[in-house]
Write an enzyme that holds these catalytic residues in place. Structure first.
Site, PDB file in Angstrom:
ATOM      1  N   ALA A 182       0.920  -1.144   0.103  1.00 21.25           N
ATOM      2  CA  ALA A 182      -0.224   0.038   0.150  1.00 21.25           C
ATOM      3  C   ALA A 182       1.061   0.898   0.290  1.00 21.25           C
ATOM      4  CB  ALA A 182      -1.323   0.119   1.100  1.00 21.25           C
ATOM      5  N   PRO A 183       0.506   1.757  -0.736  1.00 26.39           N
ATOM      6  CA  PRO A 183      -1.048   2.452  -0.989  1.00 26.39           C
ATOM      7  C   PRO A 183      -0.710   2.187  -2.630  1.00 26.39           C
ATOM      8  CG  PRO A 183       0.084   4.616  -1.165  1.00 26.39           C
ATOM      9  CD  PRO A 183       1.411   3.840  -0.691  1.00 26.39           C
ATOM     10  N   LYS A 186       3.901   1.561  -6.366  1.00 32.24           N
ATOM     11  CA  LYS A 186       4.825   0.105  -6.812  1.00 32.24           C
ATOM     12  C   LYS A 186       3.807  -0.659  -7.762  1.00 32.24           C
ATOM     13  CE  LYS A 186       8.386   1.929  -3.847  1.00 32.24           C
ATOM     14  NZ  LYS A 186       7.376   2.518  -3.208  1.00 32.24           N
ATOM     15  N   ASP A 211      -0.367  -5.938   1.888  1.00 38.96           N
ATOM     16  CA  ASP A 211      -0.065  -5.222   3.581  1.00 38.96           C
ATOM     17  C   ASP A 211      -0.763  -5.831   4.976  1.00 38.96           C
ATOM     18  OD1 ASP A 211       0.931  -2.137   3.277  1.00 38.96           O
ATOM     19  OD2 ASP A 211      -0.751  -1.975   4.282  1.00 38.96           O
ATOM     20  N   CYS A 317      12.061   4.608   1.702  1.00 37.85           N
ATOM     21  CA  CYS A 317      12.072   6.667   1.717  1.00 37.85           C
ATOM     22  C   CYS A 317      12.779   7.029   3.226  1.00 37.85           C
ATOM     23  CB  CYS A 317      11.568   7.348   1.642  1.00 37.85           C
ATOM     24  SG  CYS A 317       9.806   6.399   2.393  1.00 37.85           S
TER      25      CYS A 317
END
Length: 763
Positions: A182-183, A186, A211, A317
């Site tokens: 999620a979301p 990718k 998820d 990230c």
């Protein structure tokens, strides 16, 4: 805060004699609502200055970039032929108009393609919402983006988020697991790569998107549904103890192993400060220390389910080595040579990135630094773990090749921060090679032989949570977990039960916890289901139509919708219904229409699944021209006589009911769309109608050279709108205005299509 609460607060401020807070988000640009947050964090600056992940002399530039808003990035989705048409429209219509545009005396910077993304299918722009609303041309561009995004043909996705799927090197036959999906941006890329050949309705591969957050799974479903693929399944599990699935193969059962795994783990997110402004005030080193154990557990669970020869991409990230290189080093060390860190430097030419670091330190939120585990006091052992430090053996560290990791810094190419590493599995993980202990020597020898033949199939930890692996006898406890108390003992800690043959068995699987919304059942139809004969006869389905792949969502009563999944996903779903929580799968291909019973079939075709179903339909087909497409999509119920002569003659031969309308591209006329268009429709008594959702309707109209846009009041407007675009003919032949269905259109200039030169190999 809802509108009612804001109004109440404003009135209270007026009564108190205070100025009302009338901030206008639309006029505040992309930082609207965050003006009170100061983009400063001394601990963050101190931490990254000391780690030296930013090149010498670039730290101030790095920090300045982190404080700037993140440019918008769009990616053209859809399958190959449709993607080329959308790219053509963007470049020849919108981008050309923007190049010479000025707003408030300032020249607008035209969107630019991402140099490292294949085939110019990803673009970034610095246009803000404030600027978009100041120019009619930009307003049209914005409406185009919104409409195409809703129909699934364009995705707004951060540039660095596009990297992991590209590095996976997906092929249509790959079985793919997206562990923390999620979301879903990718995941959408993965689905597109599976369907790179539009002529193949059911690729051999599939995507299982997982998820742990039940509510976020529905965001994932929304993203995936835009692509109308029968090869995607959304499931809801804790990724750190993702269950193993069984599949039928060669008359027996075997464990499902994935060819590709995307492991984009939860992280502290300090690479997203440009768009997630609240990270500035929330960032602390404690975040990475708390997440490290979870990240390792998820990655290990992924590697256990990766096929030998497979490829797993680990990404975050975050710029923090504790969440990045420390996790990769832990995986490599524990694998005992089963894993290799791949060199992906040549896979994305044009991408600027920093090589992975080989030394780093650990800092507490109080600012205390530790360079080695031996320096950590005993009272910190529950917070700081040995796996957070780089390996102390220089030879071992050199063999890991941590410099092959890739860290993208924001100031190098105006992006967010990101970390990615590609792992190749050369052999089973060491704990998967060990067979269960037995009380019988003959059984031991038999188990050893089986382990040599299929070392990664019969596993003593098939569903062990959340610790990664049982340890061998006499081996020190694993450091792969954080200080959290495990929910259940591992296979090594738990005394195995003996079965009747005297062989030690793995611990019983945990009972699956059901939470969140209760899903409707997934019920596959049998080949002799009474629903098939009328459908078979009405649409003249091919003999090889896979009836067993058709499912519905109810056990009892009339079937309202019929869905299809690929053969491989059906195999997974049939064999694992008790051990997996499926949120959604399949693409809708038929919907019940009781009016159709009098014509021989109670099910009409659904636009969502027409590209999947079309290869099997031999009747109820009409070949149409570009002009027919324009008529069908700009009028609600045009008379049959409004179609071209060829289409009219074909339609007259068909009885009333559901039909397929297909445009076949002409390679000798490059001015026309060069991809097939398939529309679901209904042949009435004297008229014909296209059953196409609004956003898809707008998409196809643009493809055939018709532009549709709305004015600021939300009503349709356009230039040179033909009368037939303003009135629709009803089924009884009366021409009258159709409220909510008026298409005000303007003709786009006819320009010759030129395919862009490829900028990188298509991965």
């Amino acid at each position: 805060m809802g509108k009612r609460n804001r109004d109440k607060q404003r009135k209270q401020q007026q009564r108190d004699g205070k100025p009302a807070d009338d901030r206008d988000r639309n006029n505040a640009g992309w930082g609207a609502g965050y003006s009170e947050i100061i983009k400063e964090n001394k601990l963050f600056e101190q931490y990254y200055k000391e780690l030296k992940i930013v090149p010498d002399g670039e730290f101030e530039e790095f920090m300045d970039a982190m404080r700037e808003p993140l440019p918008a990035t769009i990616r053209i989705t859809g399958y190959k032929s449709h993607a080329k048409e959308i790219l053509h429209t963007l470049k020849e219509k919108y981008f050309k108009d923007i190049q010479d545009l000025e707003v408030d005396g300032q020249k607008i910077e035209a969107p630019q393609p991402l140099s490292w993304y294949p085939d110019e299918l990803a673009w970034h722009t610095n246009l803000s919402r404030k600027i978009l609303r100041k120019s009619p041309l930009l307003e049209k561009f914005h409406q185009f983006l919104v409409s195409e995004t809703e129909s699934g043909n364009i995705s707004r996705q951060e540039a660095v988020s596009m990297l992991p799927p590209l590095l996976l090197k997906i092929e249509p036959h790959h079985k793919i697991l997206d562990m923390c999906a999620a979301p879903g941006s990718k995941t959408s890329q993965l689905i597109e790569m599976l369907h790179s050949d539009m002529d193949v309705a059911f690729p051999e591969g599939f995507v299982i998107a997982n998820d742990s957050d039940n509510k976020r799974c529905y965001l994932l479903v929304h993203q995936a549904k835009r692509l109308n693929s029968p090869c995607i399944m959304v499931v809801n599990h804790d990724a750190s103890c993702m269950p193993r699935f069984q599949v039928d193969k060669d008359g027996g059962k075997e464990t499902l192993f994935y060819d590709r795994i995307l492991c984009d783990v939860p992280c502290s997110g300090d690479g997203t400060m440009r768009k997630n402004i609240d990270v500035w005030k929330k960032w602390t080193t404690s975040n990475s220390l708390h997440l490290h154990g979870l990240q390792v557990r998820i990655a290990v669970r992924g590697l256990e389910q990766l096929a030998v020869g497979g490829r797993m991409v680990y990404s975050t990230c975050s710029l923090n080595p504790i969440e990045d290189e420390a996790v990769i080093a832990t995986l490599l060390e524990r694998s005992e040579g089963a894993l290799e860190l791949a060199d992906a430097s040549a896979d994305l030419p044009g991408l600027k990135y920093m090589a992975g670091v080989t030394s780093w330190k650990v800092m507490t939120k109080e600012g205390q630094w530790y360079s080695d585990w031996s320096e950590v006091p005993a009272n910190r052992h529950t917070q700081i773990r040995p796996t957070m430090f780089p390996p102390t053996d220089p030879d071992k560290l050199k063999d890991m090749h941590l410099e092959r990791c890739m860290r993208v810094l924001p100031h190098h190419q105006n992006t967010g921060g990101f970390f990615v590493a590609v792992l190749l599995k050369k052999s089973p993980m060491p704990w998967n090679r060990r067979h269960p202990r037995t009380r019988n020597k003959e059984k031991t020898q038999a188990s050893s032989a089986e382990a040599e033949v299929a070392p990664d199939v019969d596993q003593p930890i098939a569903d062990s949570p959340p610790n990664e692996a049982p340890e061998a006898e006499g081996e020190a406890p694993s450091e792969l977990t954080s200080s959290e108390t495990p929910a259940a003992p591992t296979a090594a800690q738990q005394e195995p039960a003996a079965n009747k043959d005297g062989v030690c068995c793995p611990p019983p699987s945990k009972k699956m916890r059901l939470f969140g919304f209760k899903e409707d059942p997934f019920v596959f139809l049998t080949e002799d289901d009474p629903v098939f004969p009328p459908i078979q006869a009405f649409y003249d389905l091919s003999p090889d139509f896979p009836k067993l792949n058709v499912l519905t969502r109810t056990h009892e009563g009339k079937k309202r919708h019929l869905y299809m999944v690929s053969k491989e996903l059906r195999n997974v779903l049939i064999n694992n219904s008790e051990r997996m929580k499926v949120i959604n799968t399949g693409v809708k291909v038929w919907s019940r229409n009781n009016d159709g019973e009098e014509f021989g079939c109670a099910f009409r075709l659904a636009q969502e699944g027409i590209y999947t179903l079309f290869p099997y339909i031999h009747a109820r087909r009409i070949t149409i021209s570009v002009e027919d497409v324009k008529v069908l999509l700009t009028e609600e119920n045009p008379f049959l006589s409004k179609l071209s002569n060829s289409a009219h003659e074909q339609a007259k031969k068909l009885q009333m009911g559901s039909i397929v309308l297909r445009y076949q591209p002409d390679p000798n006329n490059p001015d026309l769309p060069q991809c097939p268009i398939e529309l679901c429709g209904w042949r009435g008594k004297t008229s014909i109608r296209a059953f196409v959702p609004r956003n898809e309707r707008l998409h196809y109209l643009r493809m055939v050279g018709v532009e549709v846009f709305l004015n600021k009041q939300g009503r349709s407007r356009g230039d040179d709108a033909p009368p037939e675009a303003q009135e629709g003919n009803t089924a009884d032949g009366d021409a009258k205005s159709q409220e909510g269905y008026l298409w005000r259109i303007s003709r786009l200039p006819q320009v010759k299509r030129i395919d862009p030169a490829p900028t990188a190999p298509n991965l």
